[in-house]
Design a protein around this motif. Sequence first.
Motif, PDB file in Angstrom:
ATOM      1  N   SER A   4     -35.675   6.655   7.429  1.00 24.94           N
ATOM      2  CA  SER A   4     -36.898   7.247   7.967  1.00 24.94           C
ATOM      3  C   SER A   4     -36.660   8.408   8.920  1.00 24.94           C
ATOM      4  N   SER A   5     -35.519   8.451   9.600  1.00 20.52           N
ATOM      5  CA  SER A   5     -35.260   9.571  10.510  1.00 20.52           C
ATOM      6  C   SER A   5     -34.636  10.767   9.785  1.00 20.52           C
ATOM      7  N   PHE A   6     -34.250  10.571   8.529  1.00 16.33           N
ATOM      8  CA  PHE A   6     -33.647  11.642   7.735  1.00 16.33           C
ATOM      9  C   PHE A   6     -34.636  12.274   6.761  1.00 16.33           C
ATOM     10  N   GLY A   7     -35.589  11.495   6.286  1.00 19.30           N
ATOM     11  CA  GLY A   7     -36.521  12.012   5.292  1.00 19.30           C
ATOM     12  C   GLY A   7     -37.488  10.937   4.820  1.00 19.30           C
ATOM     13  N   ARG A   8     -38.073  11.186   3.653  1.00 16.50           N
ATOM     14  CA  ARG A   8     -39.043  10.240   3.092  1.00 16.50           C
ATOM     15  C   ARG A   8     -39.054  10.387   1.582  1.00 16.50           C
ATOM     16  N   ILE A   9     -39.530   9.347   0.908  1.00 15.54           N
ATOM     17  CA  ILE A   9     -39.735   9.405  -0.541  1.00 15.54           C
ATOM     18  C   ILE A   9     -41.056  10.113  -0.811  1.00 15.54           C
ATOM     19  N   ILE A  10     -41.048  11.040  -1.760  1.00 16.65           N
ATOM     20  CA  ILE A  10     -42.236  11.826  -2.090  1.00 16.65           C
ATOM     21  C   ILE A  10     -42.930  11.228  -3.307  1.00 16.65           C
ATOM     22  N   THR A  22     -16.320  13.267  -2.208  1.00 13.65           N
ATOM     23  CA  THR A  22     -15.914  13.309  -0.799  1.00 13.65           C
ATOM     24  C   THR A  22     -16.992  13.946   0.080  1.00 13.65           C
ATOM     25  N   TYR A  23     -16.928  13.666   1.388  1.00 15.76           N
ATOM     26  CA  TYR A  23     -17.935  14.160   2.323  1.00 15.76           C
ATOM     27  C   TYR A  23     -17.928  15.694   2.411  1.00 15.76           C
ATOM     28  N   ASN A  24     -16.769  16.286   2.723  1.00 18.88           N
ATOM     29  CA  ASN A  24     -16.511  17.735   2.738  1.00 18.88           C
ATOM     30  C   ASN A  24     -17.125  18.512   3.898  1.00 18.88           C
ATOM     31  N   GLY A  25     -18.327  18.197   4.293  1.00 15.69           N
ATOM     32  CA  GLY A  25     -18.999  18.928   5.364  1.00 15.69           C
ATOM     33  C   GLY A  25     -20.493  18.710   5.284  1.00 15.69           C
ATOM     34  N   PHE A  26     -21.225  19.531   6.042  1.00 16.21           N
ATOM     35  CA  PHE A  26     -22.671  19.367   6.108  1.00 16.21           C
ATOM     36  C   PHE A  26     -23.349  20.731   6.240  1.00 16.21           C
ATOM     37  N   GLU A  27     -24.578  20.802   5.764  1.00 16.37           N
ATOM     38  CA  GLU A  27     -25.406  21.985   5.945  1.00 16.37           C
ATOM     39  C   GLU A  27     -26.793  21.554   6.392  1.00 16.37           C
ATOM     40  N   TYR A  28     -27.550  22.510   6.918  1.00 16.03           N
ATOM     41  CA  TYR A  28     -28.963  22.260   7.192  1.00 16.03           C
ATOM     42  C   TYR A  28     -29.719  23.564   7.038  1.00 16.03           C
ATOM     43  N   HIS A  29     -31.046  23.457   6.913  1.00 15.08           N
ATOM     44  CA  HIS A  29     -31.915  24.606   6.704  1.00 15.08           C
ATOM     45  C   HIS A  29     -33.060  24.551   7.709  1.00 15.08           C
ATOM     46  N   LYS A  30     -33.729  25.670   7.920  1.00 10.61           N
ATOM     47  CA  LYS A  30     -34.949  25.695   8.729  1.00 10.61           C
ATOM     48  C   LYS A  30     -36.120  25.562   7.766  1.00 10.61           C
ATOM     49  N   GLY A  31     -36.445  24.307   7.465  1.00 13.32           N
ATOM     50  CA  GLY A  31     -37.441  23.962   6.449  1.00 13.32           C
ATOM     51  C   GLY A  31     -36.911  22.812   5.620  1.00 13.32           C
ATOM     52  N   SER A  32     -37.796  21.907   5.210  1.00 12.94           N
ATOM     53  CA  SER A  32     -37.368  20.726   4.456  1.00 12.94           C
ATOM     54  C   SER A  32     -36.824  21.090   3.086  1.00 12.94           C
ATOM     55  N   GLU A  33     -35.979  20.202   2.560  1.00 14.08           N
ATOM     56  CA  GLU A  33     -35.446  20.308   1.201  1.00 14.08           C
ATOM     57  C   GLU A  33     -35.924  19.120   0.385  1.00 14.08           C
ATOM     58  N   ILE A  34     -36.335  19.389  -0.849  1.00 14.91           N
ATOM     59  CA  ILE A  34     -36.681  18.329  -1.789  1.00 14.91           C
ATOM     60  C   ILE A  34     -35.523  18.133  -2.752  1.00 14.91           C
ATOM     61  N   ASN A  35     -35.120  16.896  -2.948  1.00 12.65           N
ATOM     62  CA  ASN A  35     -34.152  16.528  -3.978  1.00 12.65           C
ATOM     63  C   ASN A  35     -34.817  15.569  -4.954  1.00 12.65           C
ATOM     64  N   ILE A  36     -34.616  15.797  -6.244  1.00  8.01           N
ATOM     65  CA  ILE A  36     -35.126  14.904  -7.278  1.00  8.01           C
ATOM     66  C   ILE A  36     -33.930  14.410  -8.076  1.00  8.01           C
ATOM     67  N   ALA A  37     -33.696  13.113  -8.049  1.00  3.46           N
ATOM     68  CA  ALA A  37     -32.511  12.524  -8.672  1.00  3.46           C
ATOM     69  C   ALA A  37     -32.714  12.383 -10.179  1.00  3.46           C
ATOM     70  N   ILE A  38     -32.023  13.218 -10.946  1.00  3.38           N
ATOM     71  CA  ILE A  38     -32.048  13.100 -12.398  1.00  3.38           C
ATOM     72  C   ILE A  38     -31.113  11.985 -12.849  1.00  3.38           C
ATOM     73  N   THR A  39     -30.066  11.756 -12.077  1.00  2.00           N
ATOM     74  CA  THR A  39     -29.201  10.588 -12.236  1.00  2.00           C
ATOM     75  C   THR A  39     -29.137   9.873 -10.893  1.00  2.00           C
ATOM     76  N   ASP A  40     -28.631   8.669 -10.894  1.00  2.00           N
ATOM     77  CA  ASP A  40     -28.294   8.021  -9.631  1.00  2.00           C
ATOM     78  C   ASP A  40     -27.228   8.842  -8.906  1.00  2.00           C
ATOM     79  N   THR A  53     -33.978  18.779  10.139  1.00  2.00           N
ATOM     80  CA  THR A  53     -32.964  18.305  11.089  1.00  2.00           C
ATOM     81  C   THR A  53     -31.866  17.480  10.418  1.00  2.00           C
ATOM     82  N   THR A  54     -31.967  17.300   9.112  1.00  2.00           N
ATOM     83  CA  THR A  54     -31.024  16.438   8.388  1.00  2.00           C
ATOM     84  C   THR A  54     -29.816  17.220   7.879  1.00  2.00           C
ATOM     85  N   LEU A  55     -28.648  16.797   8.295  1.00  2.00           N
ATOM     86  CA  LEU A  55     -27.400  17.323   7.760  1.00  2.00           C
ATOM     87  C   LEU A  55     -27.150  16.700   6.394  1.00  2.00           C
TER      88      LEU A  55
END
Length: 231
Positions: free
Chosen positions: A24-30, A92-110, A147-149
């Motif tokens: 809940s502090s990282f995002g939400r299901i749309i 692997t983890y590799n690193g993190f990014e963030y944006h000024k504005g939310s990102e939507i991800n839609i899982a086509i696979t698990d 705010t989510t990395l």
Amino acid sequence: MELLEALNACNDVKIYSVEDEEFSSFGRIIKGYDFEELETYMNLTSQIPEDGNVYVASVEEMESGPVAEQIAASFYGGMPIQIGYCNGRNTTYNGFEYHKGSEINIAITDFMLVLGHNYDICHNTYDVSQATVFFVPKGTAIEMYQTTLHLSPLRVTDEGFKDIVILPRGTNTPLSQVEKQAKQQTGDEEAILLLQRNKWVIAHPGREPLMKQGAHGGVTGENKELFYPKE
């Protein structure tokens, strides 16, 4: 979820589902949008590379349908958007990014996502032990708050992963020369993390591809690999 249980059995870090309260502090299901046309395009047209990841920021065919108009008008409040995808075999983890504005991800696979909070970055350093791993089931659409990395998904099968990525238009595209100069002239310490337009990146120093791009190597701790059950 049998797969989530198996993933937890394979790894020494706790893996949550995006359906859990911990998300809940990282995002939400749309819900409320019909993504079927985008999912069909991904299944019929996009490919998973044999090695590594491929990211395409903007795909005209994916941006031309009614759901793209709905997302721009409603979710992003009338702002222009881009729809693309990230497919690959990352583990692997590799690193993190963030944006000024939310990102939507839609899982086509698990797949899995490793997430953190950008307010935990201290003087351009981030302790990877603060990150949390989430399982995203196939067919799930999520919003990740600004705010989510995050970074690339991680696969949970030998075949790899497919992920639709929706962002404010222009995100993850090269900085112009004027923008690069402005970045260099500011006294804001966050500017060192700005790698592309609307893309702030903090990388693990051992992740050579990111470091070669000019990412700041401020992630401390192990660049962990996550495992998945083998058939």
